[in-house]
Motif scaffolding. Sequence first.
Motif, PDB file in Angstrom:
ATOM      1  N   LEU A 493       9.406  -0.728   9.021  1.00  0.00           N
ATOM      2  CA  LEU A 493       9.233  -1.953   9.800  1.00  0.00           C
ATOM      3  C   LEU A 493      10.583  -2.640  10.000  1.00  0.00           C
ATOM      4  O   LEU A 493      10.910  -3.122  11.095  1.00  0.00           O
ATOM      5  CB  LEU A 493       8.254  -2.884   9.071  1.00  0.00           C
ATOM      6  CG  LEU A 493       7.944  -4.210   9.760  1.00  0.00           C
ATOM      7  CD1 LEU A 493       7.351  -3.989  11.150  1.00  0.00           C
ATOM      8  CD2 LEU A 493       6.982  -5.043   8.905  1.00  0.00           C
ATOM      9  N   TYR A 494      11.345  -2.679   8.926  1.00  0.00           N
ATOM     10  CA  TYR A 494      12.685  -3.278   8.959  1.00  0.00           C
ATOM     11  C   TYR A 494      13.547  -2.622  10.041  1.00  0.00           C
ATOM     12  O   TYR A 494      14.144  -3.297  10.893  1.00  0.00           O
ATOM     13  CB  TYR A 494      13.275  -3.088   7.566  1.00  0.00           C
ATOM     14  CG  TYR A 494      14.728  -3.453   7.355  1.00  0.00           C
ATOM     15  CD1 TYR A 494      15.187  -4.752   7.557  1.00  0.00           C
ATOM     16  CD2 TYR A 494      15.630  -2.495   6.894  1.00  0.00           C
ATOM     17  CE1 TYR A 494      16.514  -5.081   7.302  1.00  0.00           C
ATOM     18  CE2 TYR A 494      16.956  -2.811   6.636  1.00  0.00           C
ATOM     19  CZ  TYR A 494      17.387  -4.108   6.851  1.00  0.00           C
ATOM     20  OH  TYR A 494      18.693  -4.424   6.600  1.00  0.00           O
ATOM     21  N   ARG A 496      12.533  -0.836  12.594  1.00  0.00           N
ATOM     22  CA  ARG A 496      11.903  -1.034  13.907  1.00  0.00           C
ATOM     23  C   ARG A 496      12.253  -2.427  14.454  1.00  0.00           C
ATOM     24  O   ARG A 496      12.595  -2.585  15.626  1.00  0.00           O
ATOM     25  CB  ARG A 496      10.389  -0.871  13.743  1.00  0.00           C
ATOM     26  CG  ARG A 496       9.594  -1.003  14.991  1.00  0.00           C
ATOM     27  CD  ARG A 496       9.604   0.284  15.816  1.00  0.00           C
ATOM     28  NE  ARG A 496       9.023  -0.006  17.124  1.00  0.00           N
ATOM     29  CZ  ARG A 496       9.730  -0.193  18.235  1.00  0.00           C
ATOM     30  NH1 ARG A 496      11.031  -0.045  18.223  1.00  0.00           N
ATOM     31  NH2 ARG A 496       9.142  -0.497  19.369  1.00  0.00           N
ATOM     32  N   LEU A 497      12.184  -3.442  13.588  1.00  0.00           N
ATOM     33  CA  LEU A 497      12.483  -4.812  14.047  1.00  0.00           C
ATOM     34  C   LEU A 497      13.936  -4.922  14.504  1.00  0.00           C
ATOM     35  O   LEU A 497      14.227  -5.534  15.524  1.00  0.00           O
ATOM     36  CB  LEU A 497      12.185  -5.835  12.937  1.00  0.00           C
ATOM     37  CG  LEU A 497      10.696  -6.079  12.656  1.00  0.00           C
ATOM     38  CD1 LEU A 497      10.505  -6.999  11.461  1.00  0.00           C
ATOM     39  CD2 LEU A 497       9.984  -6.655  13.881  1.00  0.00           C
ATOM     40  N   THR A 504      16.480  -9.476  10.995  1.00  0.00           N
ATOM     41  CA  THR A 504      15.547  -9.366   9.884  1.00  0.00           C
ATOM     42  C   THR A 504      16.304  -9.101   8.590  1.00  0.00           C
ATOM     43  O   THR A 504      17.244  -8.301   8.567  1.00  0.00           O
ATOM     44  CB  THR A 504      14.571  -8.191  10.138  1.00  0.00           C
ATOM     45  OG1 THR A 504      13.955  -8.380  11.403  1.00  0.00           O
ATOM     46  CG2 THR A 504      13.516  -8.087   9.062  1.00  0.00           C
ATOM     47  N   ALA A 560       5.371  -4.525  14.304  1.00  0.00           N
ATOM     48  CA  ALA A 560       6.653  -4.892  14.904  1.00  0.00           C
ATOM     49  C   ALA A 560       6.437  -5.553  16.261  1.00  0.00           C
ATOM     50  O   ALA A 560       7.024  -6.600  16.554  1.00  0.00           O
ATOM     51  CB  ALA A 560       7.540  -3.654  15.041  1.00  0.00           C
TER      52      ALA A 560
END
Length: 584
Positions: A493-494, A496-497, A504, A560
């Motif tokens: 997720l990190y 992707r963001l 982030t 995301a």
Amino acid sequence: MMRMSQALIPTLREAPAEAEVASHQLMLRAGLIRKEAAGIYTLLPLGLRVIRKIETIVREEMDRQGAQELLLPIIQPAELWRQTGRWEVYGEEMFRLKDRHGREFCLGPTHEEIITALVKNEVRSYRQLPLLLYQIQNKYRDEIRPRFGLMRGREFIMKDLYSFDRDEEGLRQSYAKMYEAYTRVFTRCGLTFRAVEADPGQIGGTTTHEFMVLAPAGEAGVVFCERCPYAANVETAECLPPEPEAGPPPGPPERRETPGRKTVEEVAAFLQVPPARLIKTLLYETEQGPVAALVRGDHQLNELKLARTLRVGWVKLAGEETVQRISGAPPGFAGPVGLKGVRVVADRAVLALAWGVTGANAEDAHLVHVVPRRDFQPDWEADLRLAQAGDLCPRCRQGRLQESRGIEVGQIFQLGTKYSEALGATYTLEDGTERPIVMGCYGIGIGRTMAAAIEQHHDENGIIWPLSIAPFAVCIVTVNQREAEQAKVAEELYRRLWEMGIETIWDDRDERAGVKFKDADLLGFPLRVTVGPRALAQGEIEVKFRATGEVRTFPRQQAAEGIAELLRSWGGEPGVSGGSDTGL
Ligand code: ATP
Ligand code: MG
């Protein structure tokens, strides 16, 4: 990209005792700044990110008005300052130094001199005007009382812009542009503020506005009308004289014994009159000898107005001995009737009284039925008092004034030709005539703006950054970093963001979830994303708003996009400054 396990974010459980205001305490606790000496700070990585966000907003808004950025030297030759007379005027607040040849310099407290000298050399013709030039840079002022962290430092970052115009009309247009730019800057920073009329002080010029962020920690008093746009620094706010009180004049003044009653409240209660019936007689020393200033018992004297009325450089409340010598009584019993050897200056509200109560110039005694102009003659009458809540608005004359504390985050000035004339900055018109350039100057305290934002946006758990200036928009917390699966989902997720351009920070520390949640609250990231057992078992990712505590959940696969959508609808582009965020 930023992982908390690698980041230099030295949080503190307790704020050092010297930090008096919330913003100072929280900047220390959240690891944004560290003190090196009184009023001199290091900006740590997280603090610097916020500063850069504010600077970006400021740049965008200056550039929108057609301004050009440059960078002037911090070290400035004394010679220029001597030409404008400010080498002396600046006094102890200026950091001065000498080079190896003994030549004198200062660390720039402001840059009117140096930029005017530049423009003098580079601008010749009316065709080159108007010109708006600015920089964002450190300023140096040896403040008497550096305090409140970045709020009042001795080294601090300022955006200073200077406008150069052909005439007064041009100056008014440049000033209007800056007024608009400042309004946009502070709105985008998520601040509640007022542009207030103010006093130009030693910088010179006439028209000036201060941009005040409304907060109890503010050092300035601000009044504003509940009905019209009028707002002013309480130091300059004009007070309307009340209607003269009607009714037949009373008999001659009568003496009343008032044993031990000195204060307005004590005397009013003892004589059973309202405080507004009292006339306070304040004895002041000035460079032109002592004066007695009269204000109504329920009003406060404004020393700036007093000095301006008397046309003196300073006024100082007289000490006990002087009071005794002039009034023949200890402090608390002076009055204008029969007072010798001082000139009397009366506030207009005093003169509107049908009669008043004054000191009797004798210990433990007052006079009632004192009629202004019958029983004493003021040498001057003027607006002398401080504006206060409840006063009639001097502009619309209908609304009442409200009062608040304000943090001055910016100030704009119409300077006129003070600096251009002193330094010979002129331009030539089409027909060859030479004219001094008409100037304005415009400052924003970047660090003070950051402090003001925290003053307005925090709670007992920490900072609540407006999205537009947050160091990171999103903080991902892995509940248990040792669970490989959780860590993997969080990292995905990190990444992707970041790919989506969302700033982030990932709290990937091997700490208890409670500790990490507390830190996320303290640091004030607008959104906290939790990746825990639920993310794995039910495929759900939890997103929590720092400001409201509201929680939303997203299916893991769409998290995301969901977060990006949240940020977009909240404040413009995801995670970057630009929206018209007001803090949600
Ligand atoms: P103050 O009255 O608070 O001392 P000033 O009127 O002297 O400020 P300006 O010369 O108008 O300040 O400077 C422009 C802006 O720079 C101010 O509005 C404020 O935001 C910021 N500023 C001024 N002095 C300091 C300081 N010592 N520390 C941090 N910011 C400052
Ligand atoms: Mg100022």
